[in-house]
Design a protein around this motif. Structure first.
Motif, PDB file in Angstrom:
ATOM      1  N   VAL A  32     -95.389 -26.925  20.782  1.00  0.00           N
ATOM      2  CA  VAL A  32     -96.324 -27.214  21.876  1.00  0.00           C
ATOM      3  C   VAL A  32     -97.590 -27.851  21.326  1.00  0.00           C
ATOM      4  O   VAL A  32     -98.074 -28.865  21.836  1.00  0.00           O
ATOM      5  CB  VAL A  32     -96.626 -25.933  22.688  1.00  0.00           C
ATOM      6  CG1 VAL A  32     -97.814 -26.140  23.623  1.00  0.00           C
ATOM      7  CG2 VAL A  32     -95.392 -25.517  23.478  1.00  0.00           C
TER       8      VAL A  32
ATOM      9  N   PHE B 214     -86.216 -18.234  20.384  1.00  0.00           N
ATOM     10  CA  PHE B 214     -87.108 -18.949  19.479  1.00  0.00           C
ATOM     11  C   PHE B 214     -88.250 -18.021  19.090  1.00  0.00           C
ATOM     12  O   PHE B 214     -88.575 -17.076  19.806  1.00  0.00           O
ATOM     13  CB  PHE B 214     -87.658 -20.230  20.112  1.00  0.00           C
ATOM     14  CG  PHE B 214     -88.201 -20.048  21.496  1.00  0.00           C
ATOM     15  CD1 PHE B 214     -89.462 -19.529  21.711  1.00  0.00           C
ATOM     16  CD2 PHE B 214     -87.424 -20.392  22.593  1.00  0.00           C
ATOM     17  CE1 PHE B 214     -89.947 -19.350  22.991  1.00  0.00           C
ATOM     18  CE2 PHE B 214     -87.909 -20.209  23.888  1.00  0.00           C
ATOM     19  CZ  PHE B 214     -89.174 -19.688  24.078  1.00  0.00           C
TER      20      PHE B 214
ATOM     21  N   LEU C  10     -85.925 -26.380  21.718  1.00  0.00           N
ATOM     22  CA  LEU C  10     -85.984 -25.067  21.088  1.00  0.00           C
ATOM     23  C   LEU C  10     -84.765 -24.261  21.508  1.00  0.00           C
ATOM     24  O   LEU C  10     -84.507 -24.087  22.698  1.00  0.00           O
ATOM     25  CB  LEU C  10     -87.241 -24.307  21.521  1.00  0.00           C
ATOM     26  CG  LEU C  10     -88.571 -24.872  21.061  1.00  0.00           C
ATOM     27  CD1 LEU C  10     -89.711 -24.092  21.693  1.00  0.00           C
ATOM     28  CD2 LEU C  10     -88.671 -24.848  19.557  1.00  0.00           C
TER      29      LEU C  10
ATOM     30  N   LEU D 229     -92.582 -21.900  18.862  1.00  0.00           N
ATOM     31  CA  LEU D 229     -93.040 -22.352  20.173  1.00  0.00           C
ATOM     32  C   LEU D 229     -94.474 -22.893  20.076  1.00  0.00           C
ATOM     33  O   LEU D 229     -94.769 -23.984  20.573  1.00  0.00           O
ATOM     34  CB  LEU D 229     -92.965 -21.215  21.199  1.00  0.00           C
ATOM     35  CG  LEU D 229     -93.501 -21.546  22.603  1.00  0.00           C
ATOM     36  CD1 LEU D 229     -92.718 -22.684  23.250  1.00  0.00           C
ATOM     37  CD2 LEU D 229     -93.478 -20.296  23.478  1.00  0.00           C
ATOM     38  N   ARG D 230     -95.362 -22.132  19.431  1.00  0.00           N
ATOM     39  CA  ARG D 230     -96.754 -22.594  19.273  1.00  0.00           C
ATOM     40  C   ARG D 230     -96.820 -23.916  18.517  1.00  0.00           C
ATOM     41  O   ARG D 230     -97.588 -24.806  18.874  1.00  0.00           O
ATOM     42  CB  ARG D 230     -97.581 -21.531  18.534  1.00  0.00           C
ATOM     43  CG  ARG D 230     -97.892 -20.311  19.378  1.00  0.00           C
ATOM     44  CD  ARG D 230     -98.894 -19.395  18.693  1.00  0.00           C
ATOM     45  NE  ARG D 230     -98.479 -18.975  17.368  1.00  0.00           N
ATOM     46  CZ  ARG D 230     -97.853 -17.839  17.097  1.00  0.00           C
ATOM     47  NH1 ARG D 230     -97.571 -16.980  18.062  1.00  0.00           N
ATOM     48  NH2 ARG D 230     -97.516 -17.533  15.869  1.00  0.00           N
TER      49      ARG D 230
ATOM     50  N   LYS E  74     -82.905 -20.796  22.048  1.00  0.00           N
ATOM     51  CA  LYS E  74     -83.272 -19.397  22.274  1.00  0.00           C
ATOM     52  C   LYS E  74     -82.333 -18.502  21.475  1.00  0.00           C
ATOM     53  O   LYS E  74     -81.155 -18.817  21.385  1.00  0.00           O
ATOM     54  CB  LYS E  74     -83.156 -19.052  23.763  1.00  0.00           C
ATOM     55  CG  LYS E  74     -84.176 -19.743  24.628  1.00  0.00           C
ATOM     56  CD  LYS E  74     -84.077 -19.232  26.047  1.00  0.00           C
ATOM     57  CE  LYS E  74     -83.572 -20.302  26.965  1.00  0.00           C
ATOM     58  NZ  LYS E  74     -83.388 -19.878  28.329  1.00  0.00           N
TER      59      LYS E  74
ATOM     60  N   GLY F 177     -89.208 -28.380  15.941  1.00  0.00           N
ATOM     61  CA  GLY F 177     -90.087 -27.294  15.527  1.00  0.00           C
ATOM     62  C   GLY F 177     -90.084 -27.063  14.037  1.00  0.00           C
ATOM     63  O   GLY F 177     -90.613 -26.061  13.578  1.00  0.00           O
TER      64      GLY F 177
ATOM     65  N   ALA G 168     -92.543 -16.610  26.690  1.00  0.00           N
ATOM     66  CA  ALA G 168     -93.168 -17.930  26.539  1.00  0.00           C
ATOM     67  C   ALA G 168     -94.584 -17.928  27.103  1.00  0.00           C
ATOM     68  O   ALA G 168     -95.522 -18.427  26.470  1.00  0.00           O
ATOM     69  CB  ALA G 168     -92.313 -18.997  27.228  1.00  0.00           C
TER      70      ALA G 168
ATOM     71  N   THR H  53     -85.663 -25.714  26.425  1.00  0.00           N
ATOM     72  CA  THR H  53     -85.253 -24.455  25.808  1.00  0.00           C
ATOM     73  C   THR H  53     -83.851 -24.139  26.318  1.00  0.00           C
ATOM     74  O   THR H  53     -83.539 -24.370  27.480  1.00  0.00           O
ATOM     75  CB  THR H  53     -86.204 -23.286  26.155  1.00  0.00           C
ATOM     76  OG1 THR H  53     -86.169 -23.043  27.552  1.00  0.00           O
ATOM     77  CG2 THR H  53     -87.621 -23.573  25.694  1.00  0.00           C
TER      78      THR H  53
ATOM     79  N   VAL I  97     -92.527 -26.605  29.584  1.00  0.00           N
ATOM     80  CA  VAL I  97     -91.465 -25.936  28.825  1.00  0.00           C
ATOM     81  C   VAL I  97     -90.373 -25.656  29.846  1.00  0.00           C
ATOM     82  O   VAL I  97     -90.591 -24.927  30.818  1.00  0.00           O
ATOM     83  CB  VAL I  97     -91.970 -24.628  28.174  1.00  0.00           C
ATOM     84  CG1 VAL I  97     -90.825 -23.903  27.480  1.00  0.00           C
ATOM     85  CG2 VAL I  97     -93.108 -24.921  27.187  1.00  0.00           C
TER      86      VAL I  97
END
Length: 133
Positions: free
Chosen positions: A117, A108, A104, A113-114, A106, A129, A19, A83, A52
């Motif tokens: 966020v 992920f 999210l 993630l990008r 896992k 997401g 991450a 997460t 996160v």
């Protein structure tokens, strides 16, 4: 204004490193801690733009920490991404109901993630997401 600041709270060193590396690679300033006590210390000295947070932390779990952060006027409005390895639909609904801004499962992908966020930092809700239509 400098880069957005993100706090990653994750007890698993490999997941935390993933991450942190993904977020730093796109230019975020990232702090990392392994549990709720360290997160509270970090938050006492510096407030991030987003957190996160692993749901299944040892000791004080992520849902308990989330409740503490939402009850505190200083941290109440910070977007928080959950997460967890608990990928069942019922867990997802329970986690979002608890007050997380996004979720999210896992493992992920870095892209997801990008995306999550980035959306939250820009004020767009995207709790799972999923790509924008």
């Amino acid at each position: 204004m400098g880069p957005s600041r993100i706090l990653v709270v994750e007890d698993n060193p490999l997941n935390r490193r993933l991450a942190v590396d993904v977020l730093r690679a796109v230019g975020y300033e990232v702090a990392e801690v392994e549990g709720a006590p360290q997160a509270r210390v970090s938050l006492a000295s510096s407030l991030p733009d987003l957190i996160v947070l692993d749901v299944s932390l040892p000791g004080t779990d992520g849902i308990t920490l989330l409740g503490q952060l939402r009850a505190d006027l200083r941290t109440r409005a910070i977007p928080i991404v959950a997460t967890t390895a608990l990928a069942m639909t019922t867990d997802r609904e329970r986690i979002l109901r608890a007050g997380f801004d996004a979720y999210l499962a896992k493992p992920f992908s870095p892209r997801v993630l990008r995306q999550v966020v980035g959306d939250l930092l820009q004020g767009r809700a995207n709790p799972t997401g999923a790509p924008h239509g």
